[in-house]
Each structure stands twice: as structure tokens, then as C-alpha cells.
Design a protein around this motif. Sequence first.
Motif, PDB file in Angstrom:
ATOM      1  N   UNK A   1       0.779  -1.017   0.148  1.00  0.00           N
ATOM      2  CA  UNK A   1       0.012  -0.143  -0.017  1.00  0.00           C
ATOM      3  C   UNK A   1       0.779   1.099   0.061  1.00  0.00           C
ATOM      4  N   UNK A   2       1.894   1.410   0.698  1.00  0.00           N
ATOM      5  CA  UNK A   2       2.761   2.582   0.780  1.00  0.00           C
ATOM      6  C   UNK A   2       3.443   2.795  -0.613  1.00  0.00           C
ATOM      7  N   UNK A   3       3.861   1.844  -1.256  1.00  0.00           N
ATOM      8  CA  UNK A   3       4.619   1.973  -2.658  1.00  0.00           C
ATOM      9  C   UNK A   3       3.373   2.358  -3.574  1.00  0.00           C
ATOM     10  N   UNK A   4       2.355   1.788  -3.560  1.00  0.00           N
ATOM     11  CA  UNK A   4       1.323   2.064  -4.665  1.00  0.00           C
ATOM     12  C   UNK A   4       0.652   3.501  -4.233  1.00  0.00           C
ATOM     13  N   UNK A   5       0.541   3.890  -2.959  1.00  0.00           N
ATOM     14  CA  UNK A   5       0.127   5.172  -2.712  1.00  0.00           C
ATOM     15  C   UNK A   5       1.113   6.196  -3.200  1.00  0.00           C
ATOM     16  N   UNK A   6       2.251   6.212  -2.995  1.00  0.00           N
ATOM     17  CA  UNK A   6       3.520   7.039  -3.376  1.00  0.00           C
ATOM     18  C   UNK A   6       3.371   7.198  -4.772  1.00  0.00           C
ATOM     19  N   UNK A   7       3.385   6.301  -5.476  1.00  0.00           N
ATOM     20  CA  UNK A   7       3.597   6.363  -6.981  1.00  0.00           C
ATOM     21  C   UNK A   7       2.366   7.108  -7.552  1.00  0.00           C
ATOM     22  N   UNK A   8       1.313   6.804  -6.782  1.00  0.00           N
ATOM     23  CA  UNK A   8      -0.321   7.609  -7.256  1.00  0.00           C
ATOM     24  C   UNK A   8      -0.205   9.035  -6.987  1.00  0.00           C
ATOM     25  N   UNK A   9       0.460   9.213  -5.659  1.00  0.00           N
ATOM     26  CA  UNK A   9       0.516  10.685  -5.541  1.00  0.00           C
ATOM     27  C   UNK A   9       1.523  11.489  -6.133  1.00  0.00           C
ATOM     28  N   UNK A  10       2.441  10.802  -6.664  1.00  0.00           N
ATOM     29  CA  UNK A  10       3.577  11.441  -7.575  1.00  0.00           C
ATOM     30  C   UNK A  10       3.202  11.447  -8.929  1.00  0.00           C
ATOM     31  N   UNK A  11       1.975  10.781  -9.310  1.00  0.00           N
ATOM     32  CA  UNK A  11       1.460  10.720 -10.896  1.00  0.00           C
ATOM     33  C   UNK A  11       2.268  10.143 -11.876  1.00  0.00           C
ATOM     34  N   UNK A  12       2.923   8.891 -11.392  1.00  0.00           N
ATOM     35  CA  UNK A  12       3.721   8.188 -12.201  1.00  0.00           C
ATOM     36  C   UNK A  12       3.434   6.674 -12.371  1.00  0.00           C
ATOM     37  N   UNK A  13       2.274   6.430 -11.426  1.00  0.00           N
ATOM     38  CA  UNK A  13       1.756   4.917 -11.313  1.00  0.00           C
ATOM     39  C   UNK A  13       1.744   4.405 -12.787  1.00  0.00           C
ATOM     40  N   UNK A  14       1.303   5.102 -13.759  1.00  0.00           N
ATOM     41  CA  UNK A  14       0.813   4.784 -15.000  1.00  0.00           C
ATOM     42  C   UNK A  14       1.930   4.310 -15.750  1.00  0.00           C
ATOM     43  N   UNK A  15       3.172   4.820 -15.474  1.00  0.00           N
ATOM     44  CA  UNK A  15       4.382   4.665 -16.016  1.00  0.00           C
ATOM     45  C   UNK A  15       5.113   3.645 -15.654  1.00  0.00           C
ATOM     46  N   UNK A  16       4.960   2.934 -14.468  1.00  0.00           N
ATOM     47  CA  UNK A  16       5.497   1.997 -13.773  1.00  0.00           C
ATOM     48  C   UNK A  16       5.272   0.794 -14.311  1.00  0.00           C
ATOM     49  N   UNK A  17       6.188  -0.056 -14.730  1.00  0.00           N
ATOM     50  CA  UNK A  17       6.067  -1.338 -15.108  1.00  0.00           C
ATOM     51  C   UNK A  17       6.665  -2.585 -14.471  1.00  0.00           C
ATOM     52  N   UNK A  18       7.651  -2.186 -13.538  1.00  0.00           N
ATOM     53  CA  UNK A  18       8.210  -3.319 -12.643  1.00  0.00           C
ATOM     54  C   UNK A  18       8.522  -2.535 -11.338  1.00  0.00           C
ATOM     55  N   UNK A  19       8.999  -3.176 -10.363  1.00  0.00           N
ATOM     56  CA  UNK A  19       9.526  -2.775  -9.090  1.00  0.00           C
ATOM     57  C   UNK A  19      10.940  -3.746  -8.892  1.00  0.00           C
ATOM     58  N   UNK A  20      11.772  -2.789  -8.297  1.00  0.00           N
ATOM     59  CA  UNK A  20      13.175  -3.215  -7.969  1.00  0.00           C
ATOM     60  C   UNK A  20      13.307  -3.144  -6.375  1.00  0.00           C
ATOM     61  N   UNK A  21      13.536  -4.083  -5.716  1.00  0.00           N
ATOM     62  CA  UNK A  21      13.501  -4.040  -4.431  1.00  0.00           C
ATOM     63  C   UNK A  21      15.312  -3.757  -4.106  1.00  0.00           C
ATOM     64  N   UNK A  22      15.612  -3.057  -3.210  1.00  0.00           N
ATOM     65  CA  UNK A  22      16.981  -2.969  -2.626  1.00  0.00           C
ATOM     66  C   UNK A  22      17.263  -3.945  -1.582  1.00  0.00           C
ATOM     67  N   UNK A  23      18.425  -3.927  -1.190  1.00  0.00           N
ATOM     68  CA  UNK A  23      18.856  -4.914  -0.022  1.00  0.00           C
ATOM     69  C   UNK A  23      18.301  -4.595   1.281  1.00  0.00           C
ATOM     70  N   UNK A  24      18.333  -5.419   2.288  1.00  0.00           N
ATOM     71  CA  UNK A  24      17.464  -5.195   3.552  1.00  0.00           C
ATOM     72  C   UNK A  24      16.060  -5.307   3.251  1.00  0.00           C
ATOM     73  N   UNK A  25      15.445  -6.007   2.821  1.00  0.00           N
ATOM     74  CA  UNK A  25      14.096  -6.205   2.417  1.00  0.00           C
ATOM     75  C   UNK A  25      13.702  -7.849   2.771  1.00  0.00           C
ATOM     76  N   UNK A  26      12.395  -8.134   3.283  1.00  0.00           N
ATOM     77  CA  UNK A  26      11.955  -9.190   3.322  1.00  0.00           C
ATOM     78  C   UNK A  26      12.005 -10.072   2.023  1.00  0.00           C
ATOM     79  N   UNK A  27      12.488 -11.306   2.009  1.00  0.00           N
ATOM     80  CA  UNK A  27      12.464 -12.253   0.855  1.00  0.00           C
ATOM     81  C   UNK A  27      11.272 -13.215   0.605  1.00  0.00           C
TER      82      UNK A  27
END
Length: 393
Positions: free
Chosen positions: A84-110
Amino acid sequence: MALTDTTGRIFLAWLIAAPVLGLAPHELAVVANRSSSDSLHVANAYCAMRGIPQHNLVLVSPPPGSLQPEARITPADFTRTIWEPVNDALDRRGIDATIRAWVYSVDMPLRVSTAPEISIQGITLVRNELPPQEQVKKGSYLSPFFAGPSQPGGGRRPTVSLDAWRPEDAPLPSMMLGHTGARGTTVGKVLAGLRRGIAADHTFPTGTVYFVETDDVRGKARNWQVDDAISELAELGVGGVSTTNFPRGDLTVLGIMIGSKQLNPFQKYTVLPGAFAENLTSFGGRFEHENQTKLTRWLEAGFTGSTGTVTEPYALWTKFPHARFHVHYARGATLMDSLYQSVFCPLQRLMVGEPLTRPFAPRIEVDLAVSGMPDGSYRLRAVPDATNAGEGP
């Protein structure tokens, strides 16, 4: 950029590093853990390396207990702290329609504590809408991206870019830039691997892909895929070898596909930038215990990308990359594009490395001709450089 002035025209020669196929940097959302300096460092460094806009970087706060050593997150916590936080942020920034993929950095759940468990990339792929448990367990969930074949002599689709799909209709592919937790690598090695992947772009390496058969079922489950993949690679001018021997000696390695419980990737051979290797085994992407070779060993050995499962997959070929991965790659697709077109059921996979590396994508050189007009204005037109036409497969 070259600048000349002849017959009243100015020519600007731009070298455009544009692939024939593949996701573009602005189409990626980069997700980092705001509580981890390593996660922030890797994410920011990668954005700078690839020219990813800063507004594509989203910071989240996964529960500390979801990181080490098992790196497991509940579905509810994934929804609340990541999805929810990622999708909310992309929506607020007006770029959700251009995003085709996510890339996770290190120190994230697997992985996610569903029944059966899936990877964080699996739950991202299905946009947080879990398929029936039996489809996950049996590997019968068919990713729409999978390009076949699913049986000997079966149909296959051509290599495409994942950005050809409309976001509202498509699953959401993702990868991870590295793993620095238990049995992982250092931040320095993660960044070095990303740089090697970027340096591999448009280099058209001349190494060989080794398809290694071993004595157990792990090494035999995908044998039916190999001959056709080697034939397709040969048509593209890329070497492929079916062998029972792990590559050693004076060899230049572009890729390895193998199935073995334990192996040693640190052999005497040359690993090319952009090279990809993976192993059909149970716990290549599960790091809290030491049995079975981890995908991170391939990365430490110099490979740009690798992948492993986060829970017991059994010897089901549908849960592992098809041999045709290397065909998509050789046709100019990015690492991420190639992976998702080659895995039938990717829900339990952890895919790690430089997502946009594209060794076989051609460079395109264009002359921009600026002509002065009688009224004092200028006309700009593109003049393709014919010497570059036809480069690559």
C-alpha cells in the motif's frame, strides 16, 4: 557528440544506448528500507547508475523482525508496510501509469508466510492477490509473461518487452538488487555486480552458455528444453553446449544452467559481464540455513544475475527458468524481461541482480541535422547512421 558544419547544416551525432527490447529506467520503481543505511545506499547508487528519476524511489518500513535471519513477512504486514505505501506514493507522484516493474533494494523481506510460502517477488507479481494454494504448490500457475514452450514441440511466443503490456492488465514483475543478509554478499560486492551488469550493455559477448546435466533429477528435469534452446542460440550466433561436465579451465562463460544440491561456482573460467547462472535446487533463495548452494555464490563468482527458490519447490521445471531464458537474452531483452518470459510459475522465485543489463541490445547512432531557415528559424530532422543498421541479432 560530434559537431560539423557543411553546406549550411549542423550535424549532431548522438550515441543513444537504446535496446531493441526491454524495460527502461523510468519504468522502474525502486523500493528501499528507510531504516537501513545499506538499503538506502544501494538504492540511491543504482538510481544514479541507471539514470532512474529520484521520484521513482520509494522508502518503506517493513517490520524489523521480517528481515533477519529468515527474512519472512506476513501477508498482512506486506500489504500494510510495502504494497500500500508504494502504490500510494506512486499515485501521489503521478507516475503510477508509467511504472512497469519494481526493483527491491537490499535489507528487505525475501518471502511471505503464505501456505505454501511464496517470495516477495511472487506476491508482487500477482499484485497482492494470491492464486489458489494448489496452483502454487504444483507449479501450475501460468504467468501471462511466459513465452513457452511448455512441452517438447510446444508453441512458443517471440521475445518482447514487458512494457508492451498495459499496466492495468499485466502482473507486476520485480527483482532484487542484491542480498546482504545471512549468507549474502557485502554492499561493495552488490554495487560492483551492478556496475558489471551496466558495463555489459551492448557488448555482444562471445562466450558460451553451458547446459549441464547431472546424475540426479535436479539435473534432468529440464533436459527436454536444451536442444531447441541451443538451436535458437546458434541462429543468433551465440554458442550453447550441452554437457555433463561443469565448465572448468580456459573457458569464457556467458551462462550456466544446472541442477545440483551442492556445487562450487568458483572454478577456473572467465565469467563475462552480464553472465547469468542458476541452479535447480530447493533452497537457493533461502538463506537461514547452510545446506544447498545459495544463489549469492553465483553473484560472488562474478555473474550479473541469478535466482533461487525461497521454499521447497520439488523438481518441478515450471518453477525454474526455462532453457529459453538464454534465447530471450541473446535477442536483446533485459535480464528481467528474459527471466519473466522464461518462468512458467515464478511465485516462489527470488530473482537477484542487475535487472536492466542487456548485453545483446544494439546501440543506435543518430545524426540530428539542424538546418537554418530563411525566416531565421531552424529545422531539426533525424538522419539514421546506416553503418549501425543491422548490428546485433
